[in-house]
Structure formats: C-alpha cells, structure tokens
Write a protein that holds these residues in place. Structure first.
Motif, PDB file in Angstrom:
ATOM      1  N   UNK A 164       0.770  -1.015  -0.232  1.00 37.54           N
ATOM      2  CA  UNK A 164      -0.123  -0.011  -0.147  1.00 37.54           C
ATOM      3  C   UNK A 164       1.085   1.002   0.482  1.00 37.54           C
ATOM      4  N   UNK A 165       2.121   1.538   0.052  1.00 39.39           N
ATOM      5  CA  UNK A 165       2.907   2.856   0.029  1.00 39.39           C
ATOM      6  C   UNK A 165       3.381   2.917  -1.559  1.00 39.39           C
ATOM      7  N   UNK A 166       3.089   2.394  -2.583  1.00 36.07           N
ATOM      8  CA  UNK A 166       3.386   2.879  -3.959  1.00 36.07           C
ATOM      9  C   UNK A 166       2.539   4.096  -3.580  1.00 36.07           C
ATOM     10  N   UNK A 167       1.566   4.497  -3.194  1.00 38.02           N
ATOM     11  CA  UNK A 167       0.327   5.520  -2.941  1.00 38.02           C
ATOM     12  C   UNK A 167       1.138   6.697  -2.714  1.00 38.02           C
ATOM     13  N   UNK A 168       1.878   6.452  -2.344  1.00 42.52           N
ATOM     14  CA  UNK A 168       2.648   7.787  -1.766  1.00 42.52           C
ATOM     15  C   UNK A 168       4.070   8.132  -2.858  1.00 42.52           C
ATOM     16  N   UNK A 169       4.297   6.905  -3.595  1.00 42.81           N
ATOM     17  CA  UNK A 169       5.787   6.910  -4.372  1.00 42.81           C
ATOM     18  C   UNK A 169       5.741   8.103  -5.571  1.00 42.81           C
ATOM     19  N   UNK A 170       4.227   8.705  -6.420  1.00 41.37           N
ATOM     20  CA  UNK A 170       4.001   9.520  -7.346  1.00 41.37           C
ATOM     21  C   UNK A 170       4.710  10.924  -7.241  1.00 41.37           C
ATOM     22  N   UNK A 171       4.626  11.088  -6.076  1.00 46.19           N
ATOM     23  CA  UNK A 171       4.425  12.237  -5.136  1.00 46.19           C
ATOM     24  C   UNK A 171       5.869  12.368  -5.054  1.00 46.19           C
ATOM     25  N   UNK A 172       6.697  11.416  -4.311  1.00 46.11           N
ATOM     26  CA  UNK A 172       7.801  11.983  -3.664  1.00 46.11           C
ATOM     27  C   UNK A 172       8.814  11.310  -4.866  1.00 46.11           C
ATOM     28  N   UNK A 173       8.397  10.805  -5.842  1.00 41.44           N
ATOM     29  CA  UNK A 173       9.501  10.273  -7.695  1.00 41.44           C
ATOM     30  C   UNK A 173       9.796  12.413  -7.425  1.00 41.44           C
ATOM     31  N   UNK A 174       8.546  13.189  -7.389  1.00 42.65           N
ATOM     32  CA  UNK A 174       8.559  14.534  -8.204  1.00 42.65           C
ATOM     33  C   UNK A 174       9.336  15.364  -7.120  1.00 42.65           C
ATOM     34  N   UNK A 175       9.391  14.726  -5.930  1.00 43.10           N
ATOM     35  CA  UNK A 175       9.822  15.439  -4.887  1.00 43.10           C
ATOM     36  C   UNK A 175      11.870  15.208  -4.943  1.00 43.10           C
ATOM     37  N   UNK A 176      11.917  13.931  -5.692  1.00 44.86           N
ATOM     38  CA  UNK A 176      13.427  13.365  -5.023  1.00 44.86           C
ATOM     39  C   UNK A 176      13.852  14.260  -6.890  1.00 44.86           C
ATOM     40  N   UNK A 177      13.077  14.386  -8.133  1.00 46.38           N
ATOM     41  CA  UNK A 177      13.597  14.619  -8.990  1.00 46.38           C
ATOM     42  C   UNK A 177      13.987  16.261  -8.769  1.00 46.38           C
ATOM     43  N   UNK A 178      13.250  17.175  -8.266  1.00 46.08           N
ATOM     44  CA  UNK A 178      13.571  18.275  -7.753  1.00 46.08           C
ATOM     45  C   UNK A 178      14.732  18.559  -7.294  1.00 46.08           C
ATOM     46  N   UNK A 179      14.632  17.524  -5.939  1.00 46.46           N
ATOM     47  CA  UNK A 179      15.940  17.692  -4.844  1.00 46.46           C
ATOM     48  C   UNK A 179      17.318  17.155  -5.464  1.00 46.46           C
ATOM     49  N   UNK A 180      17.626  16.422  -6.891  1.00 42.05           N
ATOM     50  CA  UNK A 180      18.672  16.039  -7.736  1.00 42.05           C
ATOM     51  C   UNK A 180      18.989  17.509  -8.128  1.00 42.05           C
ATOM     52  N   UNK A 181      17.750  18.169  -9.118  1.00 42.78           N
ATOM     53  CA  UNK A 181      17.846  19.256  -9.958  1.00 42.78           C
ATOM     54  C   UNK A 181      18.502  20.755  -8.830  1.00 42.78           C
ATOM     55  N   UNK A 182      18.381  20.881  -7.405  1.00 43.28           N
ATOM     56  CA  UNK A 182      19.122  21.748  -6.905  1.00 43.28           C
ATOM     57  C   UNK A 182      20.367  21.077  -6.322  1.00 43.28           C
ATOM     58  N   UNK A 183      21.254  19.974  -6.311  1.00 41.59           N
ATOM     59  CA  UNK A 183      21.927  19.186  -5.637  1.00 41.59           C
ATOM     60  C   UNK A 183      22.800  19.933  -7.290  1.00 41.59           C
ATOM     61  N   UNK A 184      22.257  19.894  -7.857  1.00 43.11           N
ATOM     62  CA  UNK A 184      23.020  20.039  -9.001  1.00 43.11           C
ATOM     63  C   UNK A 184      23.702  21.966  -8.626  1.00 43.11           C
ATOM     64  N   UNK A 185      22.477  22.791  -8.167  1.00 46.68           N
ATOM     65  CA  UNK A 185      23.134  23.750  -8.165  1.00 46.68           C
ATOM     66  C   UNK A 185      23.953  23.837  -7.005  1.00 46.68           C
ATOM     67  N   UNK A 186      23.919  23.412  -6.469  1.00 42.60           N
ATOM     68  CA  UNK A 186      24.736  23.381  -5.198  1.00 42.60           C
ATOM     69  C   UNK A 186      26.348  23.540  -5.642  1.00 42.60           C
ATOM     70  N   UNK A 187      26.997  22.579  -6.803  1.00 43.71           N
ATOM     71  CA  UNK A 187      27.786  22.707  -6.802  1.00 43.71           C
ATOM     72  C   UNK A 187      28.264  24.092  -6.859  1.00 43.71           C
ATOM     73  N   UNK A 188      27.567  24.841  -7.884  1.00 41.84           N
ATOM     74  CA  UNK A 188      28.266  26.226  -7.868  1.00 41.84           C
ATOM     75  C   UNK A 188      28.369  27.127  -6.597  1.00 41.84           C
ATOM     76  N   UNK A 189      28.074  27.229  -5.747  1.00 39.62           N
ATOM     77  CA  UNK A 189      27.792  27.435  -4.278  1.00 39.62           C
ATOM     78  C   UNK A 189      28.962  26.555  -3.786  1.00 39.62           C
ATOM     79  N   UNK A 190      29.105  25.558  -3.888  1.00 39.28           N
ATOM     80  CA  UNK A 190      31.078  24.639  -3.434  1.00 39.28           C
ATOM     81  C   UNK A 190      31.527  25.636  -4.796  1.00 39.28           C
ATOM     82  N   UNK A 191      31.709  25.110  -5.392  1.00 37.54           N
ATOM     83  CA  UNK A 191      33.323  26.238  -6.652  1.00 37.54           C
ATOM     84  C   UNK A 191      33.565  27.362  -6.204  1.00 37.54           C
ATOM     85  N   UNK A 192      32.167  28.481  -5.320  1.00 39.33           N
ATOM     86  CA  UNK A 192      33.198  29.662  -4.823  1.00 39.33           C
ATOM     87  C   UNK A 192      32.902  29.448  -3.833  1.00 39.33           C
TER      88      UNK A 192
END
Length: 479
Positions: A324-352
C-alpha cells in the motif's frame, strides 16, 4: 583531457562504487521488509535518520570542508585532514555529554533511548568514514574511492545477513551492520592511501587552514539540518500523528525514488570535481548549461518511468506487507527529481565557496516544508508529507536557478523543461487518483511517459553517447 570526457570518465569510475552501494540499499530494503516488522523497520530508519542529521552537527560538517579544500591544489593537505580528525573526535566527545538525554528519548510509541549505545557507535563510524571518503575523493583518488564503495557494499551485505538473518538482532543488528561496514571502510582507506601521512597534530593545525575550513563548514551545519527537515522530518511527524506503522509504510515508499537518486549520486560525485575545475575557466556558462540539459533530461525520463511502474515495482520490491505504500511513490518521485536538480545547483555554491547562500536557499525550502507539514499531515496523513516535500524542493530549485546566475549563467530550455514537468505531474496525478481505473490509468501514464522521453530524447542519447564514447575509446587503447 577534454572536460566532457573527464566528466564522463569520472562518472564511469564513480558509477562502479556508487551503483554497487545504492543497488545494495535497494536489495537490502527488500530483505529488511521481509525480516523486520513494519514497526522495527520504521524505528531503525528513525535512528539512521537521526544519525544522518547528527553527523554534520557533531562534526561541524568538516567532511564537506575536507572535500572542498582537498580539491584546491595549493591547500595544505596535512592541515586539512588533521583539522578534520580533531574536529570529529572533539565533537564526538562533546556529544557524549548528552548521553543521559539521548537515553530518554521517546517518539510516540517508539523508545529510541534504548538504542542509545548503537546510535553512538553508528555516529562515530559514520563521522570517520565520511571524513576519510571525502578527503580521498578531494585528493583525486577516484579509483580507490570506488574500490572502497565496492568493498563497503560487500561488508555491509555480509554484516546485515549475519546480524539480521542469522542472529536476529532486529534494530540493533540493523545499526551494527552499518557501523561494522563503516569502520572496515575507514581501515581500508587509511592503508590504501596511507592517510597517516596527512596527520600532523603538532604542525597541522594552522590558522591559515583551520579558520577558512571552519568558515566554509559552519554555514553548512544549518544547511544540512534544513535538508533533513525537508527530507525526513515528515517521517517523524507522520510517526507523531499517525504512529510508527504508517511511518514504516511512508519510509518504505521513499525507497522507490532511490532509483533516481542512484543515477543522481553517481553523476554528482563526478560533477562536483568538474564544477570546481571548470568554474574559473572561460566558457563555463556553456559547459554548465549543456550538462544541466543532459542531466535534467535523463532525470525526467527516469522519473516518468518510475511513476508509471510504481505499483509493479512496489509489489515486486517491497512485498505484500508494504504494497500500500505505492500510493505515496508518485509524489515522492517528483520531490526526488527536484532535489536532484537542487543538488546540481549546489555545485555552483561549492565552486564559489558560498556556503552561506546554500544555507539561506535551503532555509526557504525548510520553512515551506514545515508550514505545509503542519497543515497537511494532520488532515491527509502521509500524502500531506509527500506533497509538502515536493513543493519545498520546487521552491528551492526556483530560488537557486535565479540566484546562481550571478556566478554562472546556467541557461535552461524552459519550453522543454516546463512541458516535461507538466507531463510528469500529470502522470503522478493519474496514477494516484486512478479515476479511469487501474489499468486505464497505467495506460494513460505510459503514454505521458513516452511523451516525456520523446521530448528529452536528445538529452538522454547525448549522455549515453558521451559515456559510450569514453568507454569504447578506453577499451580500444587497452586492445
């Protein structure tokens, strides 16, 4: 070496270690959900998440500083590693003073305090391993870093099957398996890189190294706390409002988006090194923009596939008890997708070395997350937690996309991006609501996924060609 080829080469190397580690997490989750009751699995995850947030607080996030300063060719490597070790041990010693408080912590119906000893062991092992790992990666020993990942995978699997399968130690076995693997990893890295060469307690602790490192690291402490709020605080709130059983289901659902995180973690490890190397070079905007296009396109495709097959994957991967936990998966996938993009931008702050901006942007997302959690979880339970997490990561992504332009102008093809995001969201809604019926919803979601792949086809094929080109050339040279 060409910067694209170097990124591809490092990605392949990191993939071996990271993929084996993440794949083990996927496989062991299936094992956990079959040998541990939902309450035990939820409780063990609560302890693991608590340690994950305690490590950067207790150690002042010094492992991040060890990585960033080890990358700099002109830095004092002995000073960097010695500062890291001293910070780790002093922080752990200070946290030991809070043992009486830790021993009395209870969350709803879960007595976390009775596991205080293994919590402390896991904290020590995780702190030392993260420091050694990041320092070794910063020095450029990417192959040794990868070998460590493979060995840690093997030792973790053996320890888990021993403690949980043979000895039936439950939550204690879950934590002890992680501790055992972490300490063996520390020993391997020490001997493989001869890390004792970088320890100098007499001359290594210099102001010219300690102060810049701490200045960089300290703002990362609230940053990590804020990420914890956005990633796992909802689990604690679901436990508080709905009990540890539902928390176990929600935690299990979070494991499905780990397939996206596997891809992201492999790439980000390599990307951080390239981002720092190329930040001050001419043409960095084009380089960052091209990589973002390929990275986001691949994430869109992976996320869409996971949403469409969320039912099937959950049934096969987690078993009937957690189906029954599958009901929460679609929204959590979207959350994870944007968290991965956020981590990409973190590399800019790291470099600077702009860790303060990283903290402030994370704070915005954490505020949104907390407010939405308090509003939604009491009303719609775990659904509310998933929605709050997704919205908060979207907020941080938008802020960072705008804020980082002052350092690197990362150009986004907004038509492609927004179209893909709308299709991804539509697929999630169709799967969750199932208004058209189970199989009809699957068919609609499949069609939407196909559109996402078509829109991002060029981006996906670009990354495949880049990696294959590097692999084929490398094989050709050996022949």
């Amino acid at each position: 070496m060409d910067k694209y080829k170097k990124l591809a080469s490092n990605t392949i190397i990191f993939a071996i270690g990271t993929f084996s580690s993440k794949l083990l997490t996927v496989l062991l989750t299936a094992f956990y959900t079959r040998v541990m009751a939902d309450g035990d699995f939820g409780g063990a995850t609560l302890i693991q998440n608590a340690v994950n947030i305690l490590v950067p607080i207790v150690t002042l996030a010094v492992d991040s500083g060890a990585l960033r300063f080890a990358i700099d060719k002109s830095s004092d490597k002995k000073g960097v590693f010695t500062t890291g070790l001293v910070t780790d041990f002093l922080g752990f010693a200070a946290f030991c003073l809070f043992a009486p408080i830790v021993a009395n912590i209870t969350i709803n119906d879960f007595n976390m305090g009775q596991y205080a000893l293994v919590l402390y062991l896991m904290l020590l092992g995780s702190s030392l391993r993260q420091l050694c790992q990041q320092f070794v990666r910063g020095l450029g020993y990417v192959k040794i870093y990868t070998i460590d990942g493979v060995l840690a995978t093997a030792t973790s699997a053996v320890a888990t099957f021993l403690y949980l399968g043979a000895f039936r130690l439950g939550i204690n076995g879950f934590i002890l398996a992680i501790f055992t693997s972490d300490m063996l990893s520390v020993l391997f890295l020490f001997f493989a890189v001869k890390l004792w060469r970088y320890i100098d307690f007499k001359h290594g602790l210099k102001k010219t190294t300690v102060i810049p490192m701490l200045k960089y690291c300290i703002p990362l402490i609230p940053t990590v706390i804020l990420w914890w709020i956005m990633n796992v605080s909802d689990q604690y709130m679901v436990t508080y409002y709905n009990g540890v059983a539902l928390s176990g289901l929600y935690t299990a659902a979070y494991k499905i988006p780990n397939f996206v995180i596997i891809f992201s973690a492999i790439f980000i490890n390599a990307w951080q090194l390239s981002a720092v190397d190329e930040y001050n070079n001419s043409g960095n905007s084009k380089f960052f923009s091209n990589i973002f296009k390929v990275y986001s396109g691949a994430l869109f495709a992976a996320g869409a596939l996971l949403i469409t097959f969320s039912r099937i994957i959950t049934d096969f991967y987690l078993g009937k008890e957690y189906y029954e936990s599958w009901h929460y998966v679609p929204v959590l996938v979207i959350a994870t997708f944007f968290s991965c993009l956020v981590n990409f931008y973190a590399s800019v702050y790291m470099a600077k070395k702009k860790s303060m901006l990283s903290m402030l942007t994370a704070a915005a997302g954490a505020v949104v997350n907390i407010v939405l959690n308090f509003i939604l979880i009491p009303r719609i339970g775990a659904y509310g937690a998933a929605i709050a997490t997704a919205v908060s990561f979207v907020v941080v992504f938008v802020i960072r996309a705008i804020n980082t332009k002052q350092f690197v102008n990362i150009k986004i093809e907004w038509f492609t991006f927004i179209s893909s995001a709308i299709l991804l969201l539509s697929s999630a809604v169709v799967m969750m609501l199932e208004t058209a019926g189970k199989w009809q919803s699957f068919a609609i979601s499949s069609a939407l996924t196909l559109l996402v792949i078509i829109i991002n086809f060029r981006s996906v094929t670009d990354i495949i060609k880049l990696l294959l080109d590097k692999f084929v050339k490398k094989s050709g040279k050996k022949a």
